[in-house]
Structures are given as C-alpha cells and as structure tokens.
Design an enzyme around this catalytic site. Structure first.
Site, PDB file in Angstrom:
ATOM      1  N   HIS A  62      51.647  19.580  26.126  1.00  0.00           N
ATOM      2  CA  HIS A  62      50.252  19.757  26.516  1.00  0.00           C
ATOM      3  C   HIS A  62      50.030  19.435  27.996  1.00  0.00           C
ATOM      4  O   HIS A  62      49.129  18.678  28.360  1.00  0.00           O
ATOM      5  CB  HIS A  62      49.333  18.920  25.632  1.00  0.00           C
ATOM      6  CG  HIS A  62      49.315  19.381  24.204  1.00  0.00           C
ATOM      7  ND1 HIS A  62      48.840  20.615  23.810  1.00  0.00           N
ATOM      8  CD2 HIS A  62      49.761  18.783  23.064  1.00  0.00           C
ATOM      9  CE1 HIS A  62      48.982  20.757  22.509  1.00  0.00           C
ATOM     10  NE2 HIS A  62      49.543  19.668  22.029  1.00  0.00           N
ATOM     11  N   LYS A 109      40.752  59.417  43.919  1.00  0.00           N
ATOM     12  CA  LYS A 109      39.325  59.759  43.962  1.00  0.00           C
ATOM     13  C   LYS A 109      39.069  61.115  43.312  1.00  0.00           C
ATOM     14  O   LYS A 109      38.066  61.302  42.616  1.00  0.00           O
ATOM     15  CB  LYS A 109      38.839  59.773  45.408  1.00  0.00           C
ATOM     16  CG  LYS A 109      37.382  60.203  45.556  1.00  0.00           C
ATOM     17  CD  LYS A 109      36.903  60.140  46.994  1.00  0.00           C
ATOM     18  CE  LYS A 109      35.443  60.589  47.085  1.00  0.00           C
ATOM     19  NZ  LYS A 109      34.889  60.450  48.458  1.00  0.00           N
TER      20      LYS A 109
END
Length: 510
Positions: free
Chosen positions: A270, A134
């Site tokens: 695929h 922070k």
C-alpha cells in the site's frame, strides 16, 4: 485513389507501398521516402516534381507548398473547392502517411547540442498530418507503422476506408501531433524553472487489469521525451496482468531500492515500505526485510537489486508475492517461482541512469501540483550531532533509517537495527502516534529495540515522541530539526545518554 507518403521511420513502408500499389493507388512521396519506394520497384511521383519546386534549405522546405496542402485540405462536396483545384491543375489526396522527425529521441541523448535538437523539430510533417486529420471526411491520416496493416485489410475488404475509421485515425493523428508539440514545448521549458504553460505529453505503455479498485478502468502512460520510465526495459516473465496498485507500489519500491548500492531488498505494501534491509548477500537482505514485518509483507511488492538464484527463488515461492522485481533470475529460480500462478515476475534490464530533470506531479481537483523531485541523497557529512556521540555502527543505522524514512508516507517514523527496518509508522496525523506504531510493530515481531536508530521525516515539536522510542531502548535519533522547541527535545535526548543528529532537511511524502 492517391496517397502522399513522407516518413522518417521506414518501418513497414514496404508493406504499405506494395499494398497500396497492388490496390491501384498512385503514390506521391518526398525525398528519402520516394527513393525507398523506388528501390522496391514501385512507381512513385516525387514531391518536387509535383510542386515544380526543388527541396530548399537542406530539406527544411519540401512539402510546404499549395499544391500539397490544397490536395490535402480540399472538400470534395464543395463546388468552389473543386473549381479551385481544377483551375490550378491540382489532384486531391485520399490518404496521407506521415511520421515525424525523432525529436524526443535525439533531444534526450547525452551531449546533444541545442542546434542538433532544434534541427529535429519537424514542420512540414505535422502540417500535413494535421491537415489530413482536419479533412478526415475525405482523407485518411496515418501516423504510425502499426496502422498500416489494418488499413490495408479494410481497403482490400471494402475498397474504401469508412468514415468511422478515418475519424479514429484523425483522433490518433491529432494526439500524436499534440504530444509531439508538447514534448518540444517542454524541452524549451526545461530551460525555465516552472514555465507559464506546462503540457504533459503522455504515451500509453500498458492497459492495466483495473484501477485502485476493480470497478475502475486504468492504463499506464509514460511521459514522452524521458530516457527511462517505470517499465522501460522491464519484461514480465510470468503472472497476471499488472494493476494500478501494483505499479504505484512498484514505483515506490524501486525508488527506495535505488538509494542503496549494496545488496538490498525492499518490500512495499500500500505504497509504504513494510520491510527494507541491506545484507552481505541478497539472500540475507531478503531475510532481514521479510523479518521486519512478515504479516504486512503478505501480498506485497518485493524489489531486489541483485539476481535471484535457485535457493532464494524457493524461499520467495513460499511467500505470497504480488510482484517480484529483480535484475535477473536463474532457471532454477524461475522454475520455483512459476509454481505460483498469480505472482507477477518482472525482470529489470534498465541500466541507464535516472532522468535528472524529471518533475513530480500530483493530481488535485481540477489541476496539478508540480514540484522538483525529492531525489537528492542526504550525506552524513552535512549533519550536525546535537546530543551525545555517534558510534560507527550507529552512523550506519542512522543513514539507513533516514534513507528509508524519505520513502515512507508522512508522518513517517522508521526504527532500524543492523541495517534493517524493525518498525515503521507511516501516514499518521500525529508524529507521536507514528512513533508509537513503529515501536509496537517492533514488539509485535520480537525485534530488540535496544540500541536501535530512529529516523523522523520532519522535526519533533515536543520531546514526547522521542521519549517513547528512548523508553523502548532506541539509542540514536536522526531528524531534520528546526522546531521552536528543538532545545527541549535535545535536552530530553541528552538526559538519557542517547545521541541525536540534525540533518537540516525534511522529507515529507504525501
């Protein structure tokens, strides 16, 4: 300059402590971290000396103190903050290095008790890390040993860390804290079926060559807290970087291969198997899987559940294989396989069992669909023979086809003979079309459908689908059943003298 250090993982601590000490920094550390630094011959101030308060509650309380957090959170440009520090005799920190208790590792261990897992929930560490993040305008938060080197390099070169560096460190610190809290939340949520809030803690494992298409960027992230993932204990021995499609196909192939204990080969293209087989040897399994659909196998993913020796390596090298995955390779096999520059050769050293509580996630617009995995293996003991009679060889093919079918995109149809696929219809909007494609695939490569078994991932609503396969020569069908017209389908199958089995459970895969 002043650094606060509190690390569970002492990896690289010697490098960081020595580097900061040589640069003239003062060091403050807690508990075991302070002891480890002192053993390096480096002066360090203990947290309990700084706070004038001993560690309490078996170490649960040691850094939760205003003299610690005020030193982290003080804003240097604020006169009132500076005045408050001066009044209390508190010195600010310029760097905070914290890595957290290993909650995920401990909680994932078999046999760990709830009390043991809870004791690994870090409180002070995340508080210090978040406070430093922070206040990144003035404080550098470090949360991983791999950050120590470049931080020291920048300090040596410029004498300070740039705002951009501190901002990046803050982002990494908040991500680390968020993932840690999410892992804890999910551990508690694991005691519920589907909790009200579900947060996925993900950790990047690998940058990928590209996404589904070359213009899309991609990376692979693993779910933190699970004991194993797609690439855990997997080493790439050769070939190009892995892509998004490689990993998607590899996941499907590994899941299917996991259905079999006997020597098995799965070839995926695929996201669908184009060939799967069981053999007396892994060589036989590969030959049968390849023969299923050699055209589609071109450029596919090949997964084998037995080591690859020299002769099999030579045969595999004759094919274009995108990814090859096996538990081991002989030197002769690797020599042959490495002749193909682009083949990605992966060795699987993972021997741990699958994670039993792993959920399945599917991304949809603006959210996720979450479900239990379709992981259970259906055993034939619970199946119901509703037409004809099933011979033992037919049972083998039915069970085999059913297990493969579970891993084929819906609507899914699998034709199998002699424990090998001979035709697969995948991802069709019509189940009749899926049957037709499976039969046509078998004919395309001269597979004899006579005596074959057919598996359907969901019920046949009408007899038309089964008739196509029966007319081609199939003699046994396995499907879930449950249609309002089940009897019509049963009668049509029985009329031909074929056998049909109901499993009572469907296996859609979308």
């Amino acid at each position: 300059m002043r650094a606060l250090i509190s690390t569970w993982d002492k990896t690289g601590l010697d490098v960081l402590a020595r580097g900061l000490h040589e640069l003239g920094w003062s060091l403050v550390a807690s508990g075991g971290t302070a002891t480890a630094i002192e053993e390096l011959g480096i002066a360090v101030e203990h947290v309990d000396t700084l706070t004038d308060s001993p560690e309490m509650l078996g170490g649960r309380v040691k850094t939760l103190h205003p003299r610690i957090h005020a030193g982290i959170l003080a804003r240097r440009e604020r006169e009132d903050d500076a005045t408050a520090l001066a009044e209390q005799g508190i010195e600010p920190f310029d760097l905070v290095c914290v890595n957290l208790y290993p909650f995920e590792r401990v909680a994932a261990q078999r046999g760990v008790t709830e009390a043991e897992a809870v004791e690994m929930i870090d409180i002070g560490g995340p508080s210090m890390l978040r406070g430093a993040a922070k206040n990144f305008a003035h404080v550098a938060p470090l949360c991983r040993p791999d950050q120590y080197g470049f931080i020291l390099d920048e300090l040596r070169e410029t004498g300070a860390l740039s705002l951009e560096t501190r901002r990046q460190l803050a982002a990494e610190a908040f991500a680390t804290s968020a993932a840690y809290e999410a892992a804890i939340a999910n551990w508690f949520a694991g005691r519920e079926d589907f909790p009200e809030a579900l947060v996925l803690p993900l950790e990047k494992v690998l940058d990928l060559a590209y996404g589904e298409n070359p213009h899309q960027r991609a990376a692979y992230y693993a779910e933190r807290g699970l004991r194993r993932h797609l690439l855990s204990r997997v080493e790439q021995l050769h070939g190009k970087a892995l892509s998004f499609n490689n990993l998607n196909d590899l996941s499907g192939a590994r899941l299917l291969a996991r259905e079999f204990a006997l020597p098995a080969c799965v070839i995926v293209k695929h996201a669908n198997p184009c060939g799967a087989a069981i053999g007396a040897t892994i060589e036989e399994a590969y030959d049968k899987a390849l023969a299923s659909d050699p055209t589609s196998a071109y450029g596919g993913i090949v997964v084998l559940n037995r080591p690859v020796d020299g002769p099999l390596g030579e045969r595999l090298a004759e094919q274009f294989v995108e990814v090859l995955f096996a538990p081991d390779y002989s030197e002769d096999a690797l020599t042959a396989l490495r002749r193909k520059q682009n083949t990605r050769i992966l060795v699987d050293r993972e021997r741990r069992a699958a994670e039993p509580g792993e959920r399945h996630y599917k991304r949809v617009l603006g959210g996720m669909l979450v479900q239990d995995p379709d992981a259970e293996i259906d055993e034939r003991d619970g199946w119901d023979v509703v037409a004809g009679s099933v011979s033992e060889p037919q049972w083998g093919d039915l069970v085999f086809a059913w297990r493969v079918c579970k891993h084929v995109s819906s609507n899914a149809i699998v034709l199998a003979r002699d424990l090998a696929t001979i035709g697969i219809g995948a991802g069709q909007m019509s189940r009749v079309d899926a049957v037709r494609i499976a039969v046509e695939k078998a004919g395309q490569f001269d597979h004899d459908v006579a005596g074959a078994a057919l598996a359907s991932d969901a019920f046949f609503p009408f007899p038309d689908g089964p008739r196509i396969a029966l007319d081609a020569g199939a003699t046994a069908i396995v499907q879930p059943g449950g249609s309002r017209r089940d009897q019509d389908v049963i009668d049509a199958v029985a009329k031909t003298g074929a056998a049909m089995v109901f499993t009572g459970r469907r296996h859609f895969r979308h």
